[in-house]
Motif scaffolding. Sequence first.
Motif, PDB file in Angstrom:
ATOM      1  N   GLY A  48     -24.220  68.624 -40.526  1.00  0.00           N
ATOM      2  CA  GLY A  48     -24.969  69.854 -40.738  1.00  0.00           C
ATOM      3  C   GLY A  48     -26.099  69.633 -41.719  1.00  0.00           C
ATOM      4  N   ALA A  68     -24.631  71.455 -46.014  1.00  0.00           N
ATOM      5  CA  ALA A  68     -23.457  72.010 -45.335  1.00  0.00           C
ATOM      6  C   ALA A  68     -22.193  71.475 -46.007  1.00  0.00           C
ATOM      7  N   THR A 118     -20.769  67.561 -49.349  1.00  0.00           N
ATOM      8  CA  THR A 118     -21.744  68.243 -48.498  1.00  0.00           C
ATOM      9  C   THR A 118     -22.499  67.211 -47.665  1.00  0.00           C
TER      10      THR A 118
END
Length: 128
Positions: free
Chosen positions: A50, A54, A25
């Motif tokens: 992100g 994300a 992530t």
Amino acid sequence: MPQLNGNTCEIDELPDGVTVTIRATTNSRHTQKITVTRNDEVLCAFAGSGERNAMTGQSTIVSNARAKLRATFEYQTDINAEWQKSRQLKAGGPYTIGNYNILVIVAENGDDSDYNDSIIELSWNTSR
């Protein structure tokens, strides 16, 4: 505990022959890349950007106690820019809860100091 060296982490705590889920992530507007290798063979690579954890990818591998895994953390500040080494890593685990195990490695690229620019989680189950 994993061995941290610059932007790489060597992992040798995994039991032999278990299926390991690798989840990556990010929490950065900059593109992050994590490459996982064993004996210089790329097993999986994740890239993305992100906020709010994300997801940049997930994969599974079968562990081999005779060969260390290596996770390499890099980032880009602009599209098509050269990959730069993440500035610092921290790790936690492996933690065991019943027969569930998790190891977490986080990277900081230097634009703040929250150690969540890219995150990789390795998890596996062991028999009781």
